[in-house]
Scaffold this active site. Sequence first.
Site, PDB file in Angstrom:
ATOM      1  N   CYS A 117      11.090  64.668 -62.184  1.00  0.00           N
ATOM      2  CA  CYS A 117      11.571  64.583 -60.799  1.00  0.00           C
ATOM      3  C   CYS A 117      13.035  64.165 -60.700  1.00  0.00           C
ATOM      4  O   CYS A 117      13.632  64.256 -59.630  1.00  0.00           O
ATOM      5  CB  CYS A 117      10.703  63.622 -59.995  1.00  0.00           C
ATOM      6  SG  CYS A 117       8.972  64.076 -59.990  1.00  0.00           S
ATOM      7  N   HIS A 257      14.429  60.707 -53.959  1.00  0.00           N
ATOM      8  CA  HIS A 257      13.366  61.628 -54.372  1.00  0.00           C
ATOM      9  C   HIS A 257      12.128  61.335 -53.533  1.00  0.00           C
ATOM     10  O   HIS A 257      11.764  60.178 -53.328  1.00  0.00           O
ATOM     11  CB  HIS A 257      13.072  61.454 -55.862  1.00  0.00           C
ATOM     12  CG  HIS A 257      11.815  62.131 -56.289  1.00  0.00           C
ATOM     13  ND1 HIS A 257      11.552  63.447 -55.981  1.00  0.00           N
ATOM     14  CD2 HIS A 257      10.728  61.679 -56.971  1.00  0.00           C
ATOM     15  CE1 HIS A 257      10.363  63.765 -56.460  1.00  0.00           C
ATOM     16  NE2 HIS A 257       9.840  62.712 -57.067  1.00  0.00           N
ATOM     17  N   ASN A 287       5.517  65.901 -52.904  1.00  0.00           N
ATOM     18  CA  ASN A 287       6.451  65.711 -54.015  1.00  0.00           C
ATOM     19  C   ASN A 287       6.721  67.072 -54.664  1.00  0.00           C
ATOM     20  O   ASN A 287       5.841  67.647 -55.295  1.00  0.00           O
ATOM     21  CB  ASN A 287       5.823  64.737 -55.018  1.00  0.00           C
ATOM     22  CG  ASN A 287       6.734  64.456 -56.207  1.00  0.00           C
ATOM     23  OD1 ASN A 287       7.733  65.136 -56.416  1.00  0.00           O
ATOM     24  ND2 ASN A 287       6.372  63.457 -56.992  1.00  0.00           N
TER      25      ASN A 287
HETATM   26  N1  COA Z   1      -8.070  59.713 -51.467  1.00  0.00           N
HETATM   27  C1  COA Z   1      -8.847  58.620 -51.341  1.00  0.00           C
HETATM   28  N2  COA Z   1      -8.840  57.621 -52.236  1.00  0.00           N
HETATM   29  C2  COA Z   1      -8.004  57.749 -53.291  1.00  0.00           C
HETATM   30  C3  COA Z   1      -7.174  58.861 -53.478  1.00  0.00           C
HETATM   31  C4  COA Z   1      -7.232  59.884 -52.504  1.00  0.00           C
HETATM   32  N3  COA Z   1      -6.488  60.993 -52.583  1.00  0.00           N
HETATM   33  N4  COA Z   1      -6.448  58.690 -54.616  1.00  0.00           N
HETATM   34  C5  COA Z   1      -6.826  57.510 -55.128  1.00  0.00           C
HETATM   35  N5  COA Z   1      -7.764  56.945 -54.340  1.00  0.00           N
HETATM   36  C6  COA Z   1      -8.457  55.659 -54.522  1.00  0.00           C
HETATM   37  C7  COA Z   1      -8.533  55.281 -55.986  1.00  0.00           C
HETATM   38  O1  COA Z   1      -9.607  55.937 -56.615  1.00  0.00           O
HETATM   39  C8  COA Z   1      -8.736  53.794 -55.870  1.00  0.00           C
HETATM   40  O2  COA Z   1     -10.090  53.544 -55.584  1.00  0.00           O
HETATM   41  P1  COA Z   1     -10.866  52.331 -56.276  1.00  0.00           P
HETATM   42  O3  COA Z   1     -10.153  51.107 -55.793  1.00  0.00           O
HETATM   43  O4  COA Z   1     -12.243  52.481 -55.738  1.00  0.00           O
HETATM   44  O5  COA Z   1     -10.740  52.538 -57.738  1.00  0.00           O
HETATM   45  C9  COA Z   1      -7.921  53.400 -54.658  1.00  0.00           C
HETATM   46  O6  COA Z   1      -7.697  54.640 -53.931  1.00  0.00           O
HETATM   47  C10 COA Z   1      -6.583  52.788 -54.989  1.00  0.00           C
HETATM   48  O7  COA Z   1      -5.974  53.549 -56.017  1.00  0.00           O
HETATM   49  P2  COA Z   1      -4.526  53.234 -56.536  1.00  0.00           P
HETATM   50  O8  COA Z   1      -4.183  54.210 -57.619  1.00  0.00           O
HETATM   51  O9  COA Z   1      -4.388  51.778 -56.845  1.00  0.00           O
HETATM   52  O10 COA Z   1      -3.698  53.565 -55.214  1.00  0.00           O
HETATM   53  P3  COA Z   1      -2.180  53.434 -54.959  1.00  0.00           P
HETATM   54  O11 COA Z   1      -1.947  52.653 -53.759  1.00  0.00           O
HETATM   55  O12 COA Z   1      -1.421  53.073 -56.204  1.00  0.00           O
HETATM   56  O13 COA Z   1      -1.768  54.941 -54.610  1.00  0.00           O
HETATM   57  C11 COA Z   1      -0.666  56.793 -55.659  1.00  0.00           C
HETATM   58  C12 COA Z   1      -1.923  55.960 -55.592  1.00  0.00           C
HETATM   59  C13 COA Z   1      -0.840  57.878 -56.730  1.00  0.00           C
HETATM   60  C14 COA Z   1      -0.435  57.443 -54.306  1.00  0.00           C
HETATM   61  C15 COA Z   1       0.537  55.873 -55.993  1.00  0.00           C
HETATM   62  O14 COA Z   1       0.225  55.062 -57.101  1.00  0.00           O
HETATM   63  C16 COA Z   1       1.786  56.636 -56.277  1.00  0.00           C
HETATM   64  O15 COA Z   1       2.373  57.244 -55.407  1.00  0.00           O
HETATM   65  N6  COA Z   1       2.273  56.596 -57.545  1.00  0.00           N
HETATM   66  C17 COA Z   1       3.455  57.301 -57.922  1.00  0.00           C
HETATM   67  C18 COA Z   1       3.117  58.729 -58.159  1.00  0.00           C
HETATM   68  C19 COA Z   1       4.338  59.578 -58.334  1.00  0.00           C
HETATM   69  O16 COA Z   1       5.251  59.446 -57.589  1.00  0.00           O
HETATM   70  N7  COA Z   1       4.322  60.460 -59.320  1.00  0.00           N
HETATM   71  C20 COA Z   1       5.380  61.353 -59.566  1.00  0.00           C
HETATM   72  C21 COA Z   1       6.530  60.631 -60.208  1.00  0.00           C
HETATM   73  S1  COA Z   1       8.029  60.915 -59.470  1.00  0.00           S
END
Ligand code: COA
Length: 330
Positions: A117, A257, A287
């Site tokens: 990214c 980004h 994204n």
């Molecule tokens: N819908 C509903 N629930 C979801 C879900 C979705 N699409 N995706 C994850 N969950 C759930 C998980 O399973 C977890 O459940 P649990 O507590 O029962 O295990 C809960 O939500 C929390 O998950 P977590 O991963 O801690 O959530 P988060 O707040 O970190 O959000 C992302 C997840 C992926 C959105 C976040 O971590 C993120 O944006 N990370 C960066 C990703 C990124 O930018 N990648 C590209 C790099 S530039």
Amino acid sequence: MTEPATNVYIAGVGAYTPERVVTNEDFEKTLDTSDEWITQRTGIKERHYVADGQVTSDMAFEASKKALKAASLEPADIDLIVVATATPDMVFPSTACLTQAKLGAADAVCFDIVAGCTGFLYALVTASQFVKQGTARNALVIGAEILTRFTDMTDRTSCVLFGDGAGAVVLKPCGPERGIIRSLLGADGTLARLLDMPAGGSKMPPSHETVDQRLHVITMQGRKVYVNAVKAMGDSIVKVIEDAGFQGSDLDILFPHQANIRIIQSVAERAGLPMEKVFVNIQKYGNTSAASIPIALAEAVEAGRVDEGMLVGMVAFGAGFTWGAALIRW
Ligand code: COA
């Protein structure tokens, strides 16, 4: 080879996003997810998906045509094409070469850059060195990605995040009054495993096993990526601003980004910027990796939000890990 330039500026911007729109409600039909979760946790409402048969260089071509038009240039004027992509048409040749052929930019040197990214910023900084040195006069810098072809559509933690698109800018030489003031790039390959696509390269060439084990898709430890992104993007934008002798409040507009609205808000806070000065379009595109900053730039320019003389910031983080920031006097 021409004379070295004092500085390098963005002379034209263009973007292309495919027609098909996939909403959060569409995901509700196939996954255990909700519009509410996706909106609250990421800021994303919808994203664009390519059509069958459409490839990365097709989108790069469309974005480039618009950027060239905005810069009042023809393809024949271009002497360098750099494409930032982690989702090329094929392993080789480069998507830059394939885009060159579509444009008919016969005099261009062409290569790709892979920095996830952060790819657009890596490509911008690299291409600007060619222009500054006089090796190139009119450079096309493109970020183009089809992440949705490499996404596990059954993995709710990643598939809701990504969209497809391309953005392009034309770089030209200029005097000291405008252009790229300062930039910073960084990487930490020891954290590569936290965000990758395991198979398809020389380490794990495609086989029935790699397909059966779903190793040709993006794998991501979202939480760890999130924490690293907040820190690296915050550190990077603060450092370029300070190194250039400015304060956060001097910035007229920031293009972060577009990965997660909460990451963007943290970075803005760290830089001391109100959200009104931060360009956000994640709700519409998700994204789009290396395409996200140039798509945002093109939208902002079209909306009249970027004017000559403005102090413009850009900051990104991605697979590698990689990160970068740039400060531009528009
Ligand atoms: N819908 C509903 N629930 C979801 C879900 C979705 N699409 N995706 C994850 N969950 C759930 C998980 O399973 C977890 O459940 P649990 O507590 O029962 O295990 C809960 O939500 C929390 O998950 P977590 O991963 O801690 O959530 P988060 O707040 O970190 O959000 C992302 C997840 C992926 C959105 C976040 O971590 C993120 O944006 N990370 C960066 C990703 C990124 O930018 N990648 C590209 C790099 S530039």
